[in-house]
Design a protein around this motif. Structure first.
Motif, short mmCIF file in Angstrom:
data_model
loop_
_atom_site.label_atom_id
_atom_site.label_comp_id
_atom_site.label_asym_id
_atom_site.label_seq_id
_atom_site.Cartn_x
_atom_site.Cartn_y
_atom_site.Cartn_z
N GLU A 163 34.53 39.06 33.29
CA GLU A 163 33.37 39.91 32.90
C GLU A 163 33.36 40.75 31.81
O GLU A 163 32.84 40.83 30.65
CB GLU A 163 32.76 40.58 33.93
CG GLU A 163 32.32 40.02 35.16
CD GLU A 163 31.80 40.66 36.36
OE1 GLU A 163 32.20 41.91 36.22
OE2 GLU A 163 31.11 40.38 37.17
N GLU A 164 34.72 40.87 31.50
CA GLU A 164 35.38 42.01 30.41
C GLU A 164 36.21 41.12 29.30
O GLU A 164 35.72 41.67 27.84
CB GLU A 164 36.20 42.93 30.93
CG GLU A 164 36.78 44.06 30.07
CD GLU A 164 37.73 44.91 30.57
OE1 GLU A 164 38.16 45.99 29.86
OE2 GLU A 164 37.88 45.14 31.78
N ILE A 165 36.64 40.19 29.55
CA ILE A 165 37.46 39.56 28.36
C ILE A 165 37.17 38.12 28.33
O ILE A 165 36.71 37.30 29.49
CB ILE A 165 38.88 39.76 28.59
CG1 ILE A 165 39.49 39.16 29.78
CG2 ILE A 165 39.41 41.39 28.25
CD1 ILE A 165 40.88 38.94 29.94
N ARG A 166 37.53 37.61 27.53
CA ARG A 166 37.66 35.96 27.24
C ARG A 166 39.11 35.65 27.11
O ARG A 166 39.62 35.58 25.98
CB ARG A 166 36.96 35.36 26.00
CG ARG A 166 36.92 34.04 25.91
CD ARG A 166 36.48 32.98 26.85
NE ARG A 166 36.43 31.62 26.36
CZ ARG A 166 36.96 30.73 27.37
NH1 ARG A 166 37.37 31.22 28.65
NH2 ARG A 166 36.88 29.47 26.87
N PRO A 167 39.68 35.12 28.10
CA PRO A 167 41.20 35.05 27.98
C PRO A 167 41.48 33.49 27.13
O PRO A 167 40.43 32.75 27.01
CB PRO A 167 41.52 34.64 29.39
CG PRO A 167 40.46 34.30 29.98
CD PRO A 167 39.43 35.02 29.52
N GLU A 168 42.86 33.40 26.86
CA GLU A 168 43.16 32.07 25.98
C GLU A 168 42.97 31.03 27.12
O GLU A 168 42.60 29.72 26.83
CB GLU A 168 44.52 32.35 25.54
CG GLU A 168 44.61 33.10 24.22
CD GLU A 168 44.37 34.59 24.23
OE1 GLU A 168 43.92 35.09 23.30
OE2 GLU A 168 44.70 35.05 25.41
N CYS A 169 43.24 31.16 28.23
CA CYS A 169 43.00 30.14 29.42
C CYS A 169 42.57 30.95 30.82
O CYS A 169 43.10 31.98 31.10
CB CYS A 169 44.12 29.53 29.74
SG CYS A 169 44.32 28.26 30.75
N ALA A 170 41.46 30.05 31.33
CA ALA A 170 41.07 30.78 32.57
C ALA A 170 41.11 29.62 33.39
O ALA A 170 40.87 28.47 33.45
CB ALA A 170 39.86 31.18 32.54
N ILE A 171 41.72 29.78 34.72
CA ILE A 171 41.83 28.68 35.64
C ILE A 171 41.18 29.20 36.97
O ILE A 171 41.12 30.50 37.40
CB ILE A 171 43.44 28.66 36.15
CG1 ILE A 171 44.28 28.31 34.82
CG2 ILE A 171 44.02 27.59 37.12
CD1 ILE A 171 45.88 28.41 34.89
N TYR A 172 40.60 28.19 37.53
CA TYR A 172 39.72 28.59 38.83
C TYR A 172 40.12 27.72 39.81
O TYR A 172 40.38 26.46 39.74
CB TYR A 172 38.11 28.07 38.63
CG TYR A 172 37.54 28.50 39.60
CD1 TYR A 172 37.15 29.81 40.08
CD2 TYR A 172 36.83 27.41 40.43
CE1 TYR A 172 36.44 30.02 41.05
CE2 TYR A 172 36.16 27.60 41.49
CZ TYR A 172 35.74 28.96 42.08
OH TYR A 172 34.89 28.97 42.71
N LEU A 173 40.57 28.14 41.06
CA LEU A 173 40.97 27.53 42.30
C LEU A 173 39.78 27.49 43.23
O LEU A 173 39.27 28.65 43.84
CB LEU A 173 42.05 28.15 42.96
CG LEU A 173 43.25 28.47 41.98
CD1 LEU A 173 44.33 29.03 42.57
CD2 LEU A 173 43.81 27.20 41.22
N PRO A 174 38.77 26.60 43.54
CA PRO A 174 37.93 26.28 44.30
C PRO A 174 38.13 26.35 45.75
O PRO A 174 39.35 26.20 46.33
CB PRO A 174 37.07 25.04 43.99
CG PRO A 174 38.39 24.17 43.34
CD PRO A 174 39.44 25.21 42.82
N ALA A 175 37.15 26.71 46.77
CA ALA A 175 37.50 26.59 48.13
C ALA A 175 36.06 26.83 48.80
O ALA A 175 35.04 26.91 48.12
CB ALA A 175 38.04 27.72 48.57
N ASP A 176 35.96 26.39 50.08
CA ASP A 176 34.48 26.55 50.54
C ASP A 176 34.44 28.06 50.96
O ASP A 176 35.21 28.98 50.86
CB ASP A 176 34.76 25.88 52.05
CG ASP A 176 34.71 24.49 52.12
OD1 ASP A 176 34.09 23.84 51.18
OD2 ASP A 176 35.37 24.06 52.96
N ASP A 177 33.12 28.57 50.97
CA ASP A 177 32.82 29.54 51.52
C ASP A 177 32.97 30.94 50.09
O ASP A 177 33.95 31.98 50.44
CB ASP A 177 33.19 30.28 52.67
CG ASP A 177 32.48 31.40 53.14
OD1 ASP A 177 31.71 31.93 53.00
OD2 ASP A 177 33.11 32.18 53.98
N PRO A 178 32.48 30.57 49.00
CA PRO A 178 33.10 31.32 47.75
C PRO A 178 32.50 32.54 48.07
O PRO A 178 31.39 32.93 48.23
CB PRO A 178 32.61 30.63 46.75
CG PRO A 178 31.61 29.83 47.05
CD PRO A 178 31.93 29.49 48.28
#
Length: 154
Positions: free
Chosen positions: A87-102
């Motif tokens: 919410e504060e920065i735009r990194p050079e790379c953002a990685i997301y790890l999905p799962a149920d019940d987020p």
């Protein structure tokens, strides 16, 4: 250097975010720290540091990115485990790890992700990430592999 000179750090930021706790963010962040020379692993969280947390720095939820960047200004890479930092920065790379019940912050983190576990990563996106991170594409391929993303077959 006069007082109006702005120094821009060459520190690159990788954010490891995820749907919820216990999906592998710390494991991935540790692997990335080992892969990338001069990397520092940061965890931003609600809970106090866990026992055995010996290879990273813990900051409580609400710590600003500017504080973290200042305290680790000599790092070549900051690997930050957090959804909210997006919410504060735009990194050079953002990685997301999905799962149920987020958790609530997961939707925003997924939308901002460059790499998503279980999804394809295009050759052109790998090239863009290599440029942003100042790495060769083989390193980006390894980051994608560690993250559980798939190199798009072309």
């Amino acid at each position: 250097m006069d007082s109006e000179t702005v120094v821009i750090s060459d520190t690159k930021v990788i954010v490891v975010s995820g749907a919820r706790s216990n999906i592998g963010k710390t494991c991935l962040a540790r692997a990335l720290r080992k892969l990338l020379p001069g990397a520092v692993r940061i965890k931003i969280g609600h809970h106090p540091r866990k026992p055995g947390y010996d290879d990273g720095c813990f900051y409580p939820m609400g710590t600003s990115f500017s504080t973290i960047a200042f305290e680790h200004g000599d790092a070549h890479f900051l690997i930050i485990e957090s959804n909210r930092i997006l919410e504060e920065i735009r990194p050079e790379c953002a990685i997301y790890l999905p799962a149920d019940d987020p958790k609530p912050s997961a939707e925003m983190a997924k939308k901002k992700a460059d790499i998503i576990r279980g999804e394809d990563l295009s050759i052109s996106d790998m090239s863009i990430l290599a440029e942003r991170l100042g790495c060769n594409e083989a390193v980006i391929e390894k980051i994608a592999e560690l993250s559980g993303a798939h190199k798009e077959q072309g």
